[in-house]
Design a protein around this motif. Sequence first.
Motif, PDB file in Angstrom:
ATOM      1  N   ALA A 238       0.824  -1.208   0.000  1.00 48.55           N
ATOM      2  CA  ALA A 238       0.000   0.000   0.000  1.00 48.55           C
ATOM      3  C   ALA A 238       0.860   1.260   0.000  1.00 48.55           C
ATOM      4  O   ALA A 238       0.561   2.233  -0.705  1.00 48.55           O
ATOM      5  N   ALA A 239       1.930   1.278   0.794  1.00 48.56           N
ATOM      6  CA  ALA A 239       2.822   2.442   0.824  1.00 48.56           C
ATOM      7  C   ALA A 239       3.522   2.632  -0.516  1.00 48.56           C
ATOM      8  O   ALA A 239       3.699   3.770  -0.986  1.00 48.56           O
ATOM      9  N   MET A 240       3.927   1.525  -1.152  1.00 47.97           N
ATOM     10  CA  MET A 240       4.527   1.622  -2.488  1.00 47.97           C
ATOM     11  C   MET A 240       3.543   2.219  -3.485  1.00 47.97           C
ATOM     12  O   MET A 240       3.924   3.031  -4.340  1.00 47.97           O
ATOM     13  N   ALA A 241       2.272   1.826  -3.384  1.00 51.96           N
ATOM     14  CA  ALA A 241       1.258   2.351  -4.301  1.00 51.96           C
ATOM     15  C   ALA A 241       1.093   3.854  -4.126  1.00 51.96           C
ATOM     16  O   ALA A 241       0.957   4.602  -5.110  1.00 51.96           O
ATOM     17  N   VAL A 242       1.106   4.315  -2.875  1.00 51.73           N
ATOM     18  CA  VAL A 242       0.997   5.758  -2.625  1.00 51.73           C
ATOM     19  C   VAL A 242       2.175   6.495  -3.251  1.00 51.73           C
ATOM     20  O   VAL A 242       2.028   7.583  -3.833  1.00 51.73           O
ATOM     21  N   GLU A 249      11.628  -1.285  -8.157  1.00 46.74           N
ATOM     22  CA  GLU A 249      12.192   0.058  -8.021  1.00 46.74           C
ATOM     23  C   GLU A 249      12.671   0.330  -6.596  1.00 46.74           C
ATOM     24  O   GLU A 249      13.272   1.377  -6.339  1.00 46.74           O
ATOM     25  N   VAL A 250      12.408  -0.586  -5.673  1.00 51.36           N
ATOM     26  CA  VAL A 250      12.833  -0.416  -4.285  1.00 51.36           C
ATOM     27  C   VAL A 250      14.301  -0.816  -4.160  1.00 51.36           C
ATOM     28  O   VAL A 250      14.677  -1.936  -4.488  1.00 51.36           O
ATOM     29  N   ASP A 251      15.116   0.123  -3.692  1.00 43.44           N
ATOM     30  CA  ASP A 251      16.541  -0.174  -3.503  1.00 43.44           C
ATOM     31  C   ASP A 251      16.806  -0.904  -2.198  1.00 43.44           C
ATOM     32  O   ASP A 251      17.703  -1.754  -2.128  1.00 43.44           O
ATOM     33  N   ARG A 252      16.035  -0.558  -1.130  1.00 40.61           N
ATOM     34  CA  ARG A 252      16.234  -1.207   0.160  1.00 40.61           C
ATOM     35  C   ARG A 252      14.902  -1.381   0.876  1.00 40.61           C
ATOM     36  O   ARG A 252      14.126  -0.436   1.014  1.00 40.61           O
ATOM     37  N   LEU A 253      14.663  -2.601   1.332  1.00 42.24           N
ATOM     38  CA  LEU A 253      13.585  -2.872   2.269  1.00 42.24           C
ATOM     39  C   LEU A 253      14.210  -2.964   3.652  1.00 42.24           C
ATOM     40  O   LEU A 253      15.068  -3.811   3.906  1.00 42.24           O
ATOM     41  N   VAL A 254      13.798  -2.051   4.542  1.00 42.58           N
ATOM     42  CA  VAL A 254      14.283  -2.050   5.926  1.00 42.58           C
ATOM     43  C   VAL A 254      13.058  -2.264   6.806  1.00 42.58           C
ATOM     44  O   VAL A 254      12.380  -1.317   7.203  1.00 42.58           O
ATOM     45  N   LEU A 270       7.059  -9.732  -1.327  1.00 45.96           N
ATOM     46  CA  LEU A 270       7.068  -8.451  -2.036  1.00 45.96           C
ATOM     47  C   LEU A 270       7.868  -8.525  -3.343  1.00 45.96           C
ATOM     48  O   LEU A 270       7.906  -7.545  -4.094  1.00 45.96           O
ATOM     49  N   GLU A 271       8.518  -9.645  -3.588  1.00 42.67           N
ATOM     50  CA  GLU A 271       9.353  -9.848  -4.782  1.00 42.67           C
ATOM     51  C   GLU A 271      10.520  -8.850  -4.821  1.00 42.67           C
ATOM     52  O   GLU A 271      10.901  -8.351  -5.881  1.00 42.67           O
ATOM     53  N   ILE A 272      11.068  -8.585  -3.630  1.00 45.14           N
ATOM     54  CA  ILE A 272      12.264  -7.755  -3.511  1.00 45.14           C
ATOM     55  C   ILE A 272      13.445  -8.699  -3.312  1.00 45.14           C
ATOM     56  O   ILE A 272      13.426  -9.535  -2.400  1.00 45.14           O
ATOM     57  N   PRO A 273      14.474  -8.614  -4.146  1.00 44.08           N
ATOM     58  CA  PRO A 273      15.602  -9.555  -4.049  1.00 44.08           C
ATOM     59  C   PRO A 273      16.232  -9.555  -2.656  1.00 44.08           C
ATOM     60  O   PRO A 273      16.294  -8.510  -1.990  1.00 44.08           O
ATOM     61  N   PRO A 274      16.698 -10.713  -2.199  1.00 44.00           N
ATOM     62  CA  PRO A 274      17.278 -10.809  -0.850  1.00 44.00           C
ATOM     63  C   PRO A 274      18.421  -9.836  -0.594  1.00 44.00           C
ATOM     64  O   PRO A 274      18.587  -9.370   0.539  1.00 44.00           O
ATOM     65  N   ARG A 310      15.738   4.480  -3.015  1.00 43.42           N
ATOM     66  CA  ARG A 310      14.328   4.354  -2.661  1.00 43.42           C
ATOM     67  C   ARG A 310      14.216   3.318  -1.545  1.00 43.42           C
ATOM     68  O   ARG A 310      14.554   2.156  -1.735  1.00 43.42           O
ATOM     69  N   VAL A 311      13.738   3.778  -0.390  1.00 41.74           N
ATOM     70  CA  VAL A 311      13.718   2.953   0.813  1.00 41.74           C
ATOM     71  C   VAL A 311      12.269   2.692   1.222  1.00 41.74           C
ATOM     72  O   VAL A 311      11.441   3.606   1.268  1.00 41.74           O
ATOM     73  N   LEU A 312      11.987   1.436   1.538  1.00 40.30           N
ATOM     74  CA  LEU A 312      10.673   1.020   2.007  1.00 40.30           C
ATOM     75  C   LEU A 312      10.829   0.432   3.397  1.00 40.30           C
ATOM     76  O   LEU A 312      11.651  -0.459   3.606  1.00 40.30           O
ATOM     77  N   VAL A 313      10.056   0.938   4.371  1.00 39.31           N
ATOM     78  CA  VAL A 313      10.065   0.361   5.717  1.00 39.31           C
ATOM     79  C   VAL A 313       8.678  -0.176   6.021  1.00 39.31           C
ATOM     80  O   VAL A 313       7.668   0.358   5.556  1.00 39.31           O
ATOM     81  N   SER A 314       8.637  -1.264   6.799  1.00 36.72           N
ATOM     82  CA  SER A 314       7.372  -1.902   7.134  1.00 36.72           C
ATOM     83  C   SER A 314       7.479  -2.503   8.520  1.00 36.72           C
ATOM     84  O   SER A 314       8.545  -3.012   8.904  1.00 36.72           O
TER      85      SER A 314
END
Length: 343
Positions: A238-242, A249-254, A270-274, A310-314
């Motif tokens: 949902a945050a990615m959609a916003v 396109e996400v460089d880092r999932l933290v 999320l299909e984000i590479p390890p 581009r950083v995504l936190v959850s």
Amino acid sequence: MRRSSVIAGIGGYTPDQVITNADLCRRFDTTQEWIVSRTGISTRHRVAPGQSTSDLAVAAAQAALESAVDLGGPAVDLVILATTTPDRPCPATAPLVAARLGLDTIPAFDLSAVCSGFVYALSVADGMIAAGTARRVLVIGADAFTTILNPGDRATATVFGDGAGAMVLRAGEAGEPGALLGFDLGADGNQADLITVAAGGSARPDPREADEADRWFAMRGQAVYRHAVLRMTETARAAMAVAGWQPNEVDRLVAHQANARILTTVGAELEIPPDRVYSNITNVGNTVAASVPLALADAAAAGVLRRGDRVLVSAFGGGTTWGAAAFTWPELAVAARTKGDLP
């Protein structure tokens, strides 16, 4: 045009005392292999006698303020502290933290959303900056969580540690590196008993009248695992959609450092590479509200986060609560996580 919040500083702190798996093996009927296979944790930190959440929060906040750039005025004009382990039930701990930092009489308050607390606090700070209520906000996640663990509970003793992380936000523009671009938050009070301290609140005010187990933190591990994976994945999408991002396109999932298996599963969902999923859980364990900012501070200090990433936190926590945020990373001078004598 809506004002945007921009990350201006980051810092983290863990107390000196390190609890190793070998220490826990001496306390409980367990093995190094059992702990690592279920949690991914090798060490965690614990407050010393006399240390409290405010001590951790002040140390992390000082590190964040020292790294802050381009504030264009007084340090900050608002403090938000996310914590589940305040120094006292009353009053809030944030005003004490602000006073110890020499921030005079600026507004300061606590926010409680357990492991989702920092993301919730970040969203509140972003809204207050957008509304013009504040221009520079210090957002802290800090927990001395070992102080509410049952000393005889192997399941929680192996997972949780103490620490703090802090971030400075300033008013800016959406196109700047460091701009907060999207949030998603949620809660389900029907699941309140999944993660809880049953006694000591207004519903059961005298813990002496409760069963021994109800006086301490408890969680239903398998159910928490299922809900955490589901909610952390949903809220991240949902945050990615916003923000208008695709997973590639996400460089880092933290994400919240709950345990290694949850981190791996959420990244895969999320299909984000390890190699883009950052983790520091091996060295600090689950530090609750401190988890996300402490991981960000460690990643920045290690050079893992770079300008424009581009950083995504959850996160997922008790309540139950969950939340995610999407932002770009700025150019910051970040020192390694501080340890040692408290200010």
